[in-house]
Design an enzyme around this catalytic site. Structure first.
Site: not given
Length: 869
Positions: A152, A286, A288-290, A322-323, A326, A345
């Site tokens: 991203e 930090g 990543m929401e793959n 948080h992730e 997503h 976000e």
């Protein structure tokens, strides 16, 4: 047919619509033509981890919508060995490095319809934790190397030729050749493993649903996986070998979060598995929401029962939440273009707090979120601010969109609207949105219109006021004959910077009322008169996104009853007093009066904010003679709190009390408290005690280290084979006060001793205490291609380091760097650094003297320690 199978079937139908068309048809936007679009990628990778190279083969099923002789797609740093359509002759390939594109030119026109584009290529594996990269670490069994991706916003093009835009969703099938003794990972479960040799296997993964390229993930490493089955999903935590004990907490919390989100969103997680993967270090961004394979910096997922603290516990939960949010907001439903990044976000930032309040109310995350909103307000008060929904034309601009406006202001707006609408109706609107747009792309009004219809209030208008125009509202409260007058304008740290701008108005939901009475909502737009004399609390609950300036005597009654206010309003009044005092809209001494009125038994989160403010002011003093008097004043202010908390953790005490005690002692150590410093040295020498007390002692001792102590701590860090332990020690050392040791630490950080990916974050921490030293050492190297940093990280470092400075001439230095290294369309974020430098200078020359005068007039014989020896 199973839910998952049904969703796959729906995904293959395709979702386009007005949102996607609007994103693609912007005249200035660097987007690919929709003449040819991807349908499915079949990707085969063969990495050479030792040589840091890879070969790839991708067969892309494309839909040709209009005849032509060429196909243009994204590619960066890739060498094309062969490109052919439907098994025909090779195409001639033309590369455009500036736009990150490759154009394949064919001898004959391509007829409309579906075709198979086959490309053989090769590329390099980097070390900057963006794109396709390697992360090295030491293990008890010897050196190890993990390969992973982080795409991203627009780095998938470094792994494969593709349509690297959020609106160009397609399905993926991935295979990767990996060592037999390593684990390969991707978004979907393993479908097949084939042995290629005694040492190499080919791992093929199941086909994914339609998704954006930036959510693709591949990884290979010496991993172990623990897992559980939650609501029909195989939920796993993947860690480096030997760390499974540190994964148990994350797995337990992720199971609760997954079940909670399945209910909240009204759509069950649609993939058959979800992996939470711990990097052996830190990654850019930090975590990543793959989709189905979230990649976390190690400290965001690992929790060691022997060494982790209560703060670590809360941090892990927040980042997990948080992730994982997503996976719906961003992955299942994706913004059409980066203009609406806040839909991803801002929502995830809000959801991490919302979920925590429901699952762990004892943490009071909703109250802690006041810090998130404050960061958004501070970013919104400087010239670099931008609308939440902003014009993004290039990949560089997309990369710079990941800022406090997008995350923190976005979260504040969602919090405000959720409170105004009511949580049940807001949730119903979110559920409708998820069902209507699954596997598709949206713009923000797709979310807000159904909510508006459900509640009959101008929700779209409120949202547009706060997302389409930049800036932070200011509500000025003044006395009238019949009560109070509220007048709206815009707030800025430097009022002169907005003096010539047109007036702005927002439809601002405000709760207001007497301290002990009901506080109904008022939708303020412009001005209003309230038939209520002071004291009147404006923006009660701090849910309105605004600053409040009480003029004349309208604040006096609130100050007198400060201890009776709700905790969130105590924080809100202090935050506004700080900002207004630094901007010369109010005396800086107002902030000191409010902090001085806070009782020792106030909520620990309120006291955390006091500590943050005291540390911030202390940093502005630098090494000036007046700093000693301020530090004595700060220690005196903290003495009643120290007496209440005591020195040691107590079994069964609230988590936030334990966290506050550690932060209080760290601040006292920074302020030179001799008793705290002595106890911390004893704790570090002994190497025992509860984890929180050990961590606090480490932070205190490292900050005040001399050369001998520095060497001892450095030896511990380099000897450790645990990247998480290394990270804790190096982070502590990055706050060292001694300038000579800070210079030495900078050399270490730029080497290969620190955990993979952590260098830029350690540099930024060093710069907080030594901005000019770090700038003068690092700035000449920021253009060095050998520095393992992405260009976005170089730009961020330059702005952050310079922004901590108050040195005359630093603005010119930064502007020279911009002119040399940053394209014009990517320079706006640097205005924040310039504004920060100027504000630092203003605080030093105008605000600190006001604070000094107030301290001199009100402080009496302050102690050198807040704790009796």
């Amino acid at each position: 047919m199973s839910f998952f199978q049904r969703m796959i079937e729906l995904a293959l139908v395709g979702v386009s619509g007005a949102a996607l068309a609007a994103a693609a048809n912007h005249p200035m936007r660097e987007v690919l033509s929709d003449r040819v679009v991807p349908v499915h990628y079949d990707l085969a990778l063969a990495p050479d981890a030792e040589a840091l190279t890879f070969t790839g083969k991708v067969a892309i099923t494309v839909d040709v919508r209009a005849a032509g002789r060429s196909v243009t797609l994204n590619a960066v740093g890739l060498t094309f060995d062969r490109a052919a359509l439907d098994g025909g002759p090779d195409a001639a390939v033309t590369l455009d490095d500036k736009l990150g594109r490759a154009t394949l030119n064919f001898d004959a026109a391509i007829a409309p319809g579906q075709h198979l584009l086959a490309i053989d290529y090769h590329g390099k594996i980097g070390k900057s934790t963006i794109g396709f990269f390697a992360m090295d670490y030491a293990s008890p069994e010897g050196p190890r190397r993990t390969l992973a991706t982080n795409f991203e916003p627009a780095y998938a093009r470094e792994l494969l030729p593709c349509w690297d835009e959020p609106g160009r969703k397609a399905t993926f099938t991935v295979s990767i050749d990996a060592p037999q003794d390593r684990m390969a990972l991707s978004n979907m479960p393993v479908a097949e493993v084939t042995s290629l040799s005694p040492t190499v296997q080919r791992v093929r993964f199941a086909q994914s649903p339609k998704m954006s390229t930036y959510l693709l993930f591949v990884g290979v490493g010496d991993f172990e996986r623990i897992h559980d089955r939650v609501d029909g999903v195989d939920l796993g935590v993947v860690v480096k070998r030997g760390d499974t004990v540190k994964a148990a907490y994350a797995l337990d919390q992720a199971a609760q979060i997954l079940h909670y989100y399945n209910d909240y969103f009204g759509v069950a997680f649609p993939l058959p598995k979800l992996d939470l993967i711990a990097a052996p270090g830190q990654i850019q961004g930090g975590s990543m929401e793959n989709w189905g394979a979230i990649f976390y910096s190690q400290n965001h997922v690992l929790f060691d029962p022997k060494t982790s603290t209560e703060q670590d516990r809360q941090t892990v939960f927040e980042v997990l939440a948080h992730e994982m949010a997503h996976q719906w907001f961003g992955d299942l439903v994706t913004m059409a273009w980066w203009d609406d990044l806040w839909l991803n976000e801002g929502f995830a930032r809000w959801m991490q707090t919302f979920a925590a309040d429901d699952l762990h109310p004892e943490w009071e995350m909703g109250l802690q979120a006041a810090d998130i909103f404050e960061q958004g307000k501070q970013a919104d008060a400087v010239p670099s601010t931008h609308p939440v929904v902003q014009e993004v034309d290039t990949a560089d601009q997309a990369g710079q969109s990941f800022d406090a406006i997008t995350y923190d202001k976005g979260a504040a707006i969602i919090t405000m609207i959720n409170a105004y609408v009511g949580r049940d109706k807001f949730r119903d609107g979110v559920r409708s949105y998820m069902h209507a747009h699954a596997y598709g792309n949206t713009v923000d009004t797709d979310l807000w219109r159904p909510i508006e219809q459900a509640v009959g209030r101008p929700i779209v208008g409120i949202e547009r006021d706060f997302t389409r125009q930049e800036g932070l509202p200011l509500v000025r409260v003044s006395r009238t004959e019949k009560g109070l007058h509220l007048a709206q304008s815009r707030f800025a740290d430097d009022p002169a910077s907005i003096a010539n701008l047109p007036p702005q108005r927002w439809r601002l939901p405000l709760a207001l009322g007497p301290v002990d009475g009901p506080k109904p909502y008022l939708l303020l737009q412009g001005a209003a008169d309230v038939a209520q004399p002071p004291p009147l609390l404006v923006n009660a609950g701090q849910l309105g996104y605004t600053r409040v300036l009480y003029t004349g005597d309208t604040l006096n009654g609130l100050t007198a009853r400060f201890s009776a206010l709700q905790s969130v309003d105590q924080i809100g009044l202090m935050n506004d007093a700080r900002a207004l005092g630094f901007a010369d809209d109010a005396p800086a001494s107002t902030l000191l009066r409010l902090m001085g009125a806070l009782p020792a038994n106030a909520n620990p989160i309120v006291w955390e904010r006091v500590l943050d403010i005291l540390r911030e002011i202390d940093e502005h003093y630098g090494n000036t003679p007046a700093r000693a008097a301020f530090r004595r004043f700060a220690l005196k202010m903290l003495t009643p709190l120290a007496a209440r908390l005591g020195l040691n953790d107590t079994v069964g005490e609230p988590a936030n009390v334990e966290i506050l005690r550690g932060n209080l002692q760290e601040a006292a150590g920074r302020f030179g408290d001799a008793v705290v410093l002595a106890r911390a040295r004893q704790r570090v020498d002994a190497g025992d005690g509860p984890p929180a007390e050990q961590r606090t002692a480490l932070d205190i001792v490292a900050a005040q280290a001399d050369a001998a102590v520095f060497d001892v701590l450095l030896s511990r860090a380099t000897a450790s084979t645990d990247p998480l332990e290394k990270q804790h020690i190096f982070r502590a050392l990055a706050a060292v006060s001694d300038p000579a040791l800070a210079r030495r630490m900078l050399d270490i950080v730029l080497g290969d001793q620190v955990p993979a990916g952590s260098s830029p974050y350690l540099i930024m921490k060093l710069a907080r205490f030594h901005p000019d030293l770090v700038w003068e050492t690092l700035a000449p190297r920021l253009d060095d291609a050998q520095l393992p940093l992405s260009k976005e990280m170089r730009w961020r470092l330059a702005g952050t380091i310079a922004g901590y400075s108050a040195k005359p001439g630093r603005t010119a230095d930064l502007e020279a760097y911009e002119a040399r290294s940053v394209p014009p369309e990517a320079r706006k974020p640097f205005l924040a650094a310039v504004a920060s430098i100027r504000q630092n200078q203003h605080i030093a020359t105008d605000v600190l003297p006001d604070i000094d005068r107030w301290i001199a007039a009100h402080a009496s014989s302050p102690p050198a320690t807040m704790i009796a020896p």
